[in-house]
Design an enzyme around this catalytic site. Structure first.
Site, PDB file in Angstrom:
ATOM      1  N   CYS A  74       0.844  -1.198   0.000  1.00 53.59           N
ATOM      2  CA  CYS A  74       0.000   0.000   0.000  1.00 53.59           C
ATOM      3  C   CYS A  74       0.876   1.244   0.000  1.00 53.59           C
ATOM      4  O   CYS A  74       1.765   1.375   0.841  1.00 53.59           O
ATOM      5  CB  CYS A  74      -0.901   0.002   1.237  1.00 53.59           C
ATOM      6  SG  CYS A  74      -1.876   1.522   1.408  1.00 53.59           S
ATOM      7  N   CYS A  83      -3.681   0.488   8.856  1.00 53.51           N
ATOM      8  CA  CYS A  83      -3.097  -0.851   8.867  1.00 53.51           C
ATOM      9  C   CYS A  83      -1.792  -0.872   9.646  1.00 53.51           C
ATOM     10  O   CYS A  83      -1.056   0.115   9.685  1.00 53.51           O
ATOM     11  CB  CYS A  83      -2.843  -1.342   7.442  1.00 53.51           C
ATOM     12  SG  CYS A  83      -4.352  -1.761   6.535  1.00 53.51           S
ATOM     13  N   CYS A 156      -7.998   2.217  -1.050  1.00 59.44           N
ATOM     14  CA  CYS A 156      -7.644   1.475   0.160  1.00 59.44           C
ATOM     15  C   CYS A 156      -7.792  -0.018  -0.092  1.00 59.44           C
ATOM     16  O   CYS A 156      -8.795  -0.472  -0.652  1.00 59.44           O
ATOM     17  CB  CYS A 156      -8.538   1.910   1.327  1.00 59.44           C
ATOM     18  SG  CYS A 156      -8.217   0.993   2.855  1.00 59.44           S
ATOM     19  N   GLN A 279     -20.919  -6.821  12.098  1.00 61.89           N
ATOM     20  CA  GLN A 279     -19.497  -7.078  11.904  1.00 61.89           C
ATOM     21  C   GLN A 279     -19.049  -6.653  10.497  1.00 61.89           C
ATOM     22  O   GLN A 279     -19.767  -6.841   9.525  1.00 61.89           O
ATOM     23  CB  GLN A 279     -19.189  -8.563  12.116  1.00 61.89           C
ATOM     24  CG  GLN A 279     -19.394  -9.038  13.544  1.00 61.89           C
ATOM     25  CD  GLN A 279     -18.279  -8.582  14.482  1.00 61.89           C
ATOM     26  OE1 GLN A 279     -17.355  -7.888  14.096  1.00 61.89           O
ATOM     27  NE2 GLN A 279     -18.381  -8.986  15.737  1.00 61.89           N
ATOM     28  N   GLU A 329     -29.912  -4.445  23.676  1.00 63.05           N
ATOM     29  CA  GLU A 329     -29.086  -3.487  22.928  1.00 63.05           C
ATOM     30  C   GLU A 329     -29.539  -2.074  23.273  1.00 63.05           C
ATOM     31  O   GLU A 329     -30.736  -1.821  23.432  1.00 63.05           O
ATOM     32  CB  GLU A 329     -29.235  -3.746  21.422  1.00 63.05           C
ATOM     33  CG  GLU A 329     -28.683  -2.678  20.507  1.00 63.05           C
ATOM     34  CD  GLU A 329     -27.178  -2.499  20.657  1.00 63.05           C
ATOM     35  OE1 GLU A 329     -26.735  -1.336  20.719  1.00 63.05           O
ATOM     36  OE2 GLU A 329     -26.453  -3.508  20.709  1.00 63.05           O
ATOM     37  N   CYS A 404     -13.610  -7.831  20.881  1.00 64.58           N
ATOM     38  CA  CYS A 404     -12.769  -7.206  19.863  1.00 64.58           C
ATOM     39  C   CYS A 404     -11.506  -6.609  20.473  1.00 64.58           C
ATOM     40  O   CYS A 404     -10.727  -5.960  19.766  1.00 64.58           O
ATOM     41  CB  CYS A 404     -13.539  -6.146  19.087  1.00 64.58           C
ATOM     42  SG  CYS A 404     -14.151  -4.788  20.103  1.00 64.58           S
TER      43      CYS A 404
END
Length: 449
Positions: A74, A83, A156, A279, A329, A404
């Site tokens: 990249c 990244c 990207c 997700q 939620e 996560c």
């Protein structure tokens, strides 16, 4: 032990990786985090910053390069902060992520559970089905690492092409109509973020987040976005007049088309509005949810609870094998999406509640519920202490924790331990190739008294 000195160059062997993907070396007994380093390499390191307990440096010369090193693919790598691992082979990236989860559970969680495997992606490129581009100083792109300076990104490697095309259209619109971008420091300016969600069929929902109720030349903007993204199903304006860097709006107005997008996951159809959590990697999310279902160990007789259920994805996957499941939620739009999806999917053994996880967990406990399985999938900050306590007080046999952030997962594992729950299985899933982020599924089981 001699103290490290800033701007000095040292020779060091790279031992592993930090949680942010930096190489770790020990120089004169001190930990040094090294930008651009690969495990096993012997290199010359320029120390750029020295803190009390650690230092930061960068590689100036490779004396013994690793065979897992590769040329970054990249042109923005090193400037854009999106990244962390484009200088590694994918095999080495997966090793780093699995080790990160293992280290967190062992060192922070005080657990001896073994991370059984890491499920890597079949295709680590163009996987993000949700893109959020910050807009600043006339640029539409992503933040430079550890800053809020935006780097203009035209292409990207992890976003969908539709998202890059929408970003280019917004960039041209801003230039042609002199539309000001938002300034976090002053709170002035109009355009804040561009949000693009794309489904498996290639259809996209576009949302422009603004510091105001209207945009200049809205019809022209809609036309440009539709031409740039031919399979766009709708364009939405999100109004966000709060100071700071929050992304999503306080309210939404449809400029054209639909305000939701449908996608299929695990054989189910889900309706997704802009604020609904879903997700970002479709194929890997299926593997994540299959692992969560495996860990839940449902037989059709159980009552299950799914906290932080988002658009009801895990809830409906678990419902296939549960007697009844309750999803909770805090985002009202997500609850509406979940209820709508459950109706259309013919999933009748679900119940959705809207509210903060802490309040919902306490409410369910007060109702005297004794779920067999509780599933939690919290945001990066993990579980609040009262959620941990309320979940444990309902005495489920199993808790399936989808995380996560390995650090907050490990912290919460340690919090569950004195309440009678210990981790017995763990698996890492790579939903974010190229970045240091990694998902984990951890099964906690109730210890016999």
């Amino acid at each position: 032990m001699a103290a490290l000195e800033k701007n000095n160059i040292y020779t060091a062997r790279i031992e592993g990786y930090s949680s942010e993907g930096l190489g770790i070396a020990r120089i004169d007994g001190q930990v040094v985090f090294v930008h651009g380093a690969v495990r096993g390499e012997l290199c010359r390191v320029l120390v750029m910053k020295v803190l009390k307990n650690a230092a930061f440096g960068k590689v100036t010369e490779l004396l013994e390069p690793s065979p897992e090193r590769r040329e970054p693919d990249c042109p923005y790598y090193g400037r854009c902060g999106g990244c962390d691992f484009r200088h590694l082979s994918y095999r080495e990236e997966l090793w780093a992520k699995r080790q990160r989860v293992q280290d967190a559970l062992t060192r922070l969680g005080g657990s001896d559970v073994e991370v059984e495997e890491i499920l890597g992606a079949a295709d680590p490129l163009y996987y993000r089905n949700k893109s959020q581009y910050p807009v600043s100083a006339g640029k539409v792109g992503f933040y430079r690492a550890r800053t809020h300076d935006v780097v203009d990104i035209e292409h990207c490697l992890i976003q969908k092409p539709q998202a890059d095309a929408a970003a280019a259209a917004l960039r041209d619109y801003m230039r042609d109509f002199a539309v000001p971008s938002y300034d976090e420091k002053t709170g002035r300016g109009l355009l804040r973020h561009l949000y693009v969600r794309t489904n498996r069929r290639g259809e996209s929902l576009v949302c422009v987040l603004a510091n105001g109720e209207r945009l200049p030349h809205e019809e022209e903007l809609v036309g440009r976005l539709r031409r740039a993204v031919p399979d766009c199903v709708g364009v939405v304006l999100g109004v966000n007049t709060r100071r700071g860097n929050t992304i999503l709006g306080e309210r939404y107005r449809t400029l054209w088309g639909a305000d939701t997008l449908e996608d299929e996951l695990c054989g189910l159809t889900f309706r997704l509005s802009v604020p609904s959590f879903y997700q970002v990697n479709h194929d890997q999310a299926q593997r994540l949810y299959e692992k969560a279902l495996e860990y839940a160990g449902l037989t059709g007789r159980e009552l299950a609870v799914d906290l932080y259920c988002g658009a009801g994805t895990i809830t409906q996957v678990l419902a296939r094998r549960a007697r009844h499941i309750i999803g909770g939620e805090i985002v009202p739009e997500a609850i509406r999406d979940a209820e709508d999806s459950a109706r259309r999917n013919g999933v009748g053994n679900v119940e959705f509640l809207c509210g903060d996880a802490s309040r919902l967990a306490a409410e369910l406990r007060q109702r005297g519920l004794r779920p067999d399985v509780i599933c939690v999938d919290p945001p990066r900050k993990g579980l609040a202490p009262d959620v941990v306590e309320a979940a444990a007080s309902m005495e489920p046999e199993r808790i399936v924790y989808v995380s996560c952030d390995p650090a907050t997962l490990a912290r919460d594992v340690a919090r569950f331990a004195p309440l009678g729950y210990r981790p017995v299985r763990a698996c890492a899933v790579d939903l974010f190739p190229g970045t240091a982020n990694v998902e984990t599924v951890c099964l906690l089981s109730k210890r016999p008294d």
